[in-house]
Design a protein around this motif. Structure first.
Motif, short mmCIF file in Angstrom:
data_model
loop_
_atom_site.label_atom_id
_atom_site.label_comp_id
_atom_site.label_asym_id
_atom_site.label_seq_id
_atom_site.Cartn_x
_atom_site.Cartn_y
_atom_site.Cartn_z
N GLY A 86 16.88 39.24 -12.96
CA GLY A 86 15.64 39.90 -13.31
C GLY A 86 14.43 38.99 -13.31
N CYS A 87 14.40 37.99 -12.42
CA CYS A 87 13.27 37.05 -12.41
C CYS A 87 12.02 37.64 -11.77
N HIS A 88 12.19 38.64 -10.91
CA HIS A 88 11.09 39.34 -10.23
C HIS A 88 10.38 38.49 -9.18
N LEU A 89 11.07 37.47 -8.65
CA LEU A 89 10.51 36.74 -7.51
C LEU A 89 10.34 37.67 -6.32
N CYS A 90 11.29 38.58 -6.13
CA CYS A 90 11.22 39.53 -5.02
C CYS A 90 9.97 40.39 -5.12
N LEU A 91 9.63 40.82 -6.32
CA LEU A 91 8.44 41.64 -6.54
C LEU A 91 7.18 40.85 -6.19
N ALA A 92 7.17 39.58 -6.54
CA ALA A 92 5.98 38.76 -6.31
C ALA A 92 5.70 38.53 -4.83
N VAL A 93 6.76 38.47 -4.01
CA VAL A 93 6.56 38.13 -2.60
C VAL A 93 6.49 39.35 -1.68
N CYS A 94 6.83 40.53 -2.16
CA CYS A 94 6.87 41.72 -1.29
C CYS A 94 5.48 42.04 -0.74
N PRO A 95 5.30 42.03 0.58
CA PRO A 95 3.98 42.30 1.16
C PRO A 95 3.63 43.78 1.19
N ALA A 96 4.60 44.65 0.96
CA ALA A 96 4.38 46.09 1.03
C ALA A 96 4.29 46.75 -0.34
N GLU A 97 4.37 45.94 -1.39
CA GLU A 97 4.35 46.46 -2.77
C GLU A 97 5.40 47.55 -2.96
N ALA A 98 6.56 47.31 -2.39
CA ALA A 98 7.66 48.28 -2.45
C ALA A 98 8.64 47.99 -3.57
N ILE A 99 8.34 46.94 -4.36
CA ILE A 99 9.23 46.57 -5.46
C ILE A 99 8.42 46.60 -6.76
N THR A 100 8.95 47.24 -7.77
CA THR A 100 8.30 47.36 -9.07
C THR A 100 9.31 47.06 -10.16
N PRO A 101 8.86 46.82 -11.40
CA PRO A 101 9.81 46.65 -12.50
C PRO A 101 10.62 47.92 -12.70
N GLY A 102 11.92 47.75 -12.89
CA GLY A 102 12.80 48.90 -13.08
C GLY A 102 13.29 49.01 -14.51
N VAL A 103 14.51 49.43 -14.66
CA VAL A 103 15.07 49.63 -16.00
C VAL A 103 15.37 48.30 -16.67
N ARG A 104 15.28 48.29 -17.97
CA ARG A 104 15.65 47.12 -18.77
C ARG A 104 16.97 47.42 -19.45
#
Length: 505
Positions: free
Chosen positions: A478-496
């Motif tokens: 759950g580090c969210h590195l993927c969210l930070a680098v996505c150029p299409a803004e296709a990744i958002t925070p999900g369930v906790r």
């Protein structure tokens, strides 16, 4: 450009390519009479609602056959014109807004200000003509360029910029010193400004070399009509010893010079702090105890940048040589916010007014400083890059934001973010917030996979057929590195999910 799914991404990219011309030919050429430059500038500075409001309903950019604006665009001399037609078409997709009345006035150190936006002490506010122009355009005040008893010998060149990929102005370095006008000239500037613009706020920034000089300068600035006196304890590159940031790192000197200034004035005093130390609150507390009414932070950061690998010189290049200088611009905003939070989290300073600066380009940047407790905003580097005209979108963008939040006064957001900054040990460490993947929005580029594998926890693999990511929840932290680098803004925070539930599930 693109469809509405990627509107914000595409818009940011396209308006970022605009040269932001003076007397823009695109606006002159538009057959519908649209303020093309103003619309693009509003989009550039995160004022999308304002951009939509400027777009006339009678304009039919989609079906315009003349393309006059694009034919006039100077960008085509470099490569290709800005796609103005597409920008206007997509701007029309933003909802027009009828803002409710919002009060941007705010009191700072007991001085009423029509809005919180000031020019900071620098070349952008260094003579009568410049400041008068800024006042006419809507700036509420100025921290006039630092005044001393001497005129420094300047170097040439003294500015340089840091770029990253296609962004030409990530950061900025200067090795400029205090005002290059005489003391007599500067006093005349201040007197004339206060005479012609009595409702505007003038902060006189001063720098002395002895306690007697600090007192003397304070008296002169008071007599000249200043509203506030700012003590420059923080210039990172003054040529003489015992000036600037050398003072700001020494709490005893800060206190001594603040007391000296208090002897010379009854006006509110700001102590301008240097970020070139670990704990800004130490000299800040010393200044307040010695008579300062508020704090200004941050000044520029000591820096060396842009080594030329052909000559091994650095910028600004003065005959192959340079010196340590002050770093500013958008890149320093997180550092400035950290220092401001630290002071607002200090019990001796939590109720002390703060004038915030460091990387402020848009109304949104300014709002972040206000949310961390600032009651006043100072701007330099953005003005140097874009001009005084940025005030239009700062004011309008702030008004539209506050109105959209149902707020009536800018004071309503001051300090609102402070409760959400807590010590690291108090953060929730017993759960994981997994990323959520929007597979329709994902374009299958694999950037998230590359970053996760090479810089993360190898929790993603890329589908061979679609290129889209497949997550291994057992490896994801759950580090969210993927969210930070996505150029299409296709990744958002999900369930906790609780780590205990995950482990037992």
């Amino acid at each position: 450009m693109s469809n509405l799914v990627y509107r914000e991404i595409a818009m940011t990219e396209e308006v970022g390519g605009c040269l932001l011309c003076n007397n823009p030919p695109c606006t002159k050429a538009c057959p519908y009479g649209l303020p093309v430059d103003s619309i693009i500038r509003s989009l550039r500075f995160e004022n999308t609602k304002g951009a939509a409001n400027r777009l006339s309903g009678e304009a039919d950019c989609k079906n315009c056959t003349t393309k006059a604006c694009m034919n006039a665009c100077l960008k085509k001399k470099i490569n290709r014109p800005v796609p103005i037609d597409k920008i206007m078409e997509e701007t029309a997709s933003y909802e027009k807004t009828n803002p409710k009345e919002v009060d941007l006035s705010i009191s700072f150190c007991g001085i009423p200000c029509e809005n919180p936006f000031f020019l900071s002490s620098s070349v952008v506010g260094s003579n009568y003509e410049m400041v008068a122009k800024a006042f006419e355009m809507g700036w509420a005040g100025v921290a006039f360029k630092t005044i001393g008893t001497f005129v420094p010998k300047e170097v040439s060149p003294r500015f340089d910029a840091l770029r990253k990929e296609s962004v030409p102005f990530v950061g900025f370095k200067n090795i400029e010193q205090i005002s290059d006008h005489t003391l007599v000239e500067n006093i005349a500037f201040l007197k004339k400004l206060k005479r012609d613009y009595p409702e505007k706020v003038i902060i006189a920034s001063i720098m002395g070399q002895t306690e007697e000089e600090w007192t003397y300068l304070a008296k002169l600035m008071t007599d000249a009509g200043a509203d506030i006196i700012e003590c420059n304890f923080s210039c990172p590159h003054m040529a003489a010893d015992g000036l600037g940031s050398d003072v700001g790192q020494n709490a005893e000197l800060v206190a001594a010079y603040t007391r000296a200034v208090r002897k010379g004035t009854h006006l509110p005093i700001l102590a301008k702090m240097t970020p070139n130390l670990g704990n800004m609150e130490i000299p800040a507390v010393a200044a307040v105890k010695a008579g300062a009414d508020g704090i200004a932070a941050i000044n520029t950061i000591k820096s060396i940048m842009n080594i030329n690998l052909d000559t091994f010189s650095s910028g600004p290049d003065v005959e192959g040589k340079t010196s340590v200088g002050g770093y500013s611009g958008k890149a320093v905003k997180p550092i400035a916010l950290r220092f401001i939070y630290s002071m607002k989290n200090c019990k001796e300073l939590k109720n002390i007014p703060v004038s915030g600066m460091g990387g402020i380009e848009t109304w949104r940047d300014a709002a972040e400083f206000l949310a961390l407790g600032c009651e006043n905003i100072q701007v330099t580097t953005s003005v140097m890059q874009y001009g005084y005209r940025i005030i239009e979108d700062m004011i309008e963008g702030m008004q539209l934001y506050l109105s959209s939040q149902g707020l009536k006064s800018i004071s309503d957001i001051v300090g609102k973010a402070l409760p959400n900054i807590i010590p690291a040990e108090e953060l929730n460490r017993v759960s994981i917030c997994y990323p959520k993947f929007n597979r329709e929005k994902c374009i299958g580029c694999g950037r998230c996979y590359i970053s996760c594998y090479d810089g993360g926890h190898q929790a993603l693999r890329q589908d061979e057929a679609t290129g889209k990511p497949i997550m291994n929840a057992g490896k994801c932290v759950g580090c969210h590195l993927c969210l930070a680098v996505c150029p299409a803004e296709a990744i958002t925070p999900g369930v906790r999910i609780s780590k205990l539930a995950e482990a037992t599930g």
